[in-house]
Design a protein around this motif. Structure first.
Motif, PDB file in Angstrom:
ATOM      1  N   PHE A 209      92.325   3.174  57.628  1.00 53.06           N
ATOM      2  CA  PHE A 209      91.474   2.247  58.158  1.00 53.06           C
ATOM      3  C   PHE A 209      90.339   1.867  57.974  1.00 53.06           C
ATOM      4  N   THR A 210      89.321   2.720  57.071  1.00 56.29           N
ATOM      5  CA  THR A 210      87.352   2.294  57.435  1.00 56.29           C
ATOM      6  C   THR A 210      87.731   1.448  55.840  1.00 56.29           C
ATOM      7  N   ASN A 211      86.531   0.784  55.650  1.00 56.09           N
ATOM      8  CA  ASN A 211      86.640   0.311  54.610  1.00 56.09           C
ATOM      9  C   ASN A 211      85.229   0.599  54.254  1.00 56.09           C
ATOM     10  N   ALA A 212      85.039   1.388  54.480  1.00 58.62           N
ATOM     11  CA  ALA A 212      83.115   1.871  53.315  1.00 58.62           C
ATOM     12  C   ALA A 212      82.676   2.900  53.415  1.00 58.62           C
ATOM     13  N   ILE A 213      82.194   3.617  53.707  1.00 55.49           N
ATOM     14  CA  ILE A 213      81.885   5.378  52.832  1.00 55.49           C
ATOM     15  C   ILE A 213      80.960   5.130  53.192  1.00 55.49           C
ATOM     16  N   ARG A 214      80.080   6.193  53.848  1.00 59.60           N
ATOM     17  CA  ARG A 214      78.847   6.065  54.255  1.00 59.60           C
ATOM     18  C   ARG A 214      78.783   7.706  53.083  1.00 59.60           C
ATOM     19  N   CYS A 215      77.970   7.808  52.116  1.00 57.38           N
ATOM     20  CA  CYS A 215      77.981   8.887  51.123  1.00 57.38           C
ATOM     21  C   CYS A 215      75.915   9.332  51.387  1.00 57.38           C
ATOM     22  N   GLY A 216      76.317  10.128  51.481  1.00 63.57           N
ATOM     23  CA  GLY A 216      74.391  10.784  51.564  1.00 63.57           C
ATOM     24  C   GLY A 216      74.843  11.975  50.798  1.00 63.57           C
ATOM     25  N   LEU A 217      74.785  13.092  51.350  1.00 65.01           N
ATOM     26  CA  LEU A 217      74.227  14.560  50.086  1.00 65.01           C
ATOM     27  C   LEU A 217      75.096  14.275  48.759  1.00 65.01           C
ATOM     28  N   ALA A 218      76.318  13.715  48.607  1.00 62.95           N
ATOM     29  CA  ALA A 218      76.867  13.336  47.697  1.00 62.95           C
ATOM     30  C   ALA A 218      76.326  12.983  46.111  1.00 62.95           C
ATOM     31  N   LEU A 219      75.359  11.916  46.695  1.00 62.92           N
ATOM     32  CA  LEU A 219      75.004  10.678  46.225  1.00 62.92           C
ATOM     33  C   LEU A 219      73.929  11.964  45.346  1.00 62.92           C
ATOM     34  N   TYR A 220      73.044  13.426  45.514  1.00 63.44           N
ATOM     35  CA  TYR A 220      72.867  13.734  45.507  1.00 63.44           C
ATOM     36  C   TYR A 220      73.334  14.904  44.676  1.00 63.44           C
ATOM     37  N   GLY A 221      74.098  15.226  44.631  1.00 62.28           N
ATOM     38  CA  GLY A 221      75.092  16.107  43.792  1.00 62.28           C
ATOM     39  C   GLY A 221      76.344  17.201  44.594  1.00 62.28           C
ATOM     40  N   TYR A 222      76.117  16.857  46.144  1.00 60.98           N
ATOM     41  CA  TYR A 222      76.266  17.997  46.386  1.00 60.98           C
ATOM     42  C   TYR A 222      77.286  17.739  47.825  1.00 60.98           C
ATOM     43  N   ALA A 223      78.744  18.966  48.078  1.00 57.93           N
ATOM     44  CA  ALA A 223      79.449  18.618  48.450  1.00 57.93           C
ATOM     45  C   ALA A 223      79.562  19.859  49.137  1.00 57.93           C
ATOM     46  N   SER A 224      80.872  20.091  50.598  1.00 56.92           N
ATOM     47  CA  SER A 224      80.844  21.317  50.625  1.00 56.92           C
ATOM     48  C   SER A 224      81.631  22.492  50.142  1.00 56.92           C
ATOM     49  N   LYS A 225      82.527  21.287  50.078  1.00 57.64           N
ATOM     50  CA  LYS A 225      84.137  21.939  48.578  1.00 57.64           C
ATOM     51  C   LYS A 225      83.657  21.444  47.595  1.00 57.64           C
TER      52      LYS A 225
END
Length: 367
Positions: A209-225
């Motif tokens: 449905f969407t056409n872009a993602i806002r990536c913050g923490l993942a840029l810097y190498g971290y995610a919850s999973k």
């Protein structure tokens, strides 16, 4: 230029690895979040590096001063302020090509009353689908705002909302997505950008449905999973003095640590004014790959550790391969964001590409 041995090193190869991965997995352009000084990594340096990639379509900040910092450092790609914009700053936004967020009908009415012509203002409409922060909560208000903005010639380029529990895409998150769809289906508009996913949602979902993602923490190498992301920051220092103390001697303020035997200690020039939480007392830094226990209370500028070595200029790892920012967050009962954004501007940032230092930033000299 730097005069302290304490330094945050940013690995730009890892940054590129992370953005390549996010783009490959999402198949969508990236809105790169560089607010809060790029989560402590240095907003302008990070943006300068990311601007070269075609899949980076936007930079996201949380205030107009953050946006202007990027513009003043020759960042050319679009910038959106995801946070509140004062209506009296809108001409500044137009003059510097800064996209703003329309957060309510009341805000838009006041903006139109304060300005004769906002036809060159680029905006995204912020919808509140359950976070209960900024944004429009009712479909009727959304339709009114869209109609008013179009009538007065604003460039309504995008629309977005924010998951409140993206670390586990569950019924609540799917409910938010469905509400987001209902908003947009109720009042049709040819948006260029539709975005909802932040770091975790981008890695856990694959909605069309969407056409872009806002990536913050993942840029810097971290995610919850678990993921293949690579942390891009290491924080190190050096022992500035080594000494021996006898049994019964105390260490640091309030004599909080008492030696039970003769021992060697090392003084490390980093403290709570640099972002080292005082609750890390009795935790560890790493020296030569081995744990070095923090002794006594952490001081403003210095931390004392166990140091059973003869050479006193040993490298001390605070954040790195043996413990990353997420590990420290777990010890402190907080989140990785707080660890990274808490790294003080007293600490010089150096930027490495292909193993070579290509830039450094000391906030005392590079304003």
């Amino acid at each position: 230029m730097r005069y302290r041995s304490t330094v945050a090193e940013i690995n730009l190869n890892n940054l590129q690895h992370n953005t390549d991965l996010l783009h490959k997995e999402s198949h969508k352009p990236l809105f790169c979040v560089v607010k809060a000084n790029a989560y402590g990594h240095g907003a302008t340096k990070i943006a300068v590096f990311l601007e070269q990639f075609s899949y980076v379509s936007y930079f996201c900040v949380s205030s107009i001063d953050e946006a202007l910092e990027l513009r003043n450092n020759n960042i050319k790609k679009p910038i959106i302020n995801l946070g509140f914009t004062d209506i009296f700053d809108l001409n500044e936004c137009i003059n510097n090509n800064i996209t703003i967020s329309i957060i309510s009908k009341k805000w838009l009415i006041r903006a139109l009353e304060a300005h004769h012509d906002l036809s060159k203002l680029k905006c995204h409409i912020k919808l509140d689908t359950g976070m209960n922060r900024l944004g429009i909560k009712s479909i009727s208000e959304y339709c009114d705002v869209l109609e008013m903005a179009k009538k007065h010639g604003l460039e309504v380029e995008g629309v977005f909302t924010h998951y409140h529990s993206s670390d586990s895409i569950n019924g609540a998150s799917l409910k938010q997505l469905e509400l987001f769809k209902r908003f947009l289906n109720q009042c049709d508009h040819p948006y260029k950008w539709i975005h909802i996913a932040n770091t975790d949602a981008a890695l856990l979902t694959n909605e069309a449905f969407t056409n872009a993602i806002r990536c913050g923490l993942a840029l810097y190498g971290y995610a919850s999973k678990p993921s293949n992301l690579k942390p891009i920051l290491t924080l190190t220092s050096q022992v500035s003095q080594a000494k021996e103390i006898e049994a019964g001697e105390t260490v640091s303020y309030s004599a909080a640590f008492v030696a039970t035997e003769k021992m060697k200690i090392g003084i490390v020039p980093i403290g709570y004014a640099d972002g080292i939480n005082r609750k890390l007392t009795n935790h560890y830094f790493y020296i030569n790959g081995k744990q070095a226990k923090i002794l006594g209370k952490i001081c403003m500028d210095q931390t004392i550790v166990e140091f059973p070595y003869d050479e006193w200029r040993n490298i001390v790892e605070i954040i790195g391969p043996h413990q990353n920012a997420a590990d420290l967050a777990q010890v402190l009962g907080t989140i990785t964001y707080e660890i990274l954004t808490g790294i003080s501007d007293r600490i010089t940032r150096t930027y490495k590409l292909d193993g070579q230092i290509i830039d450094q930033h000391n906030y005392r000299f590079n304003r």
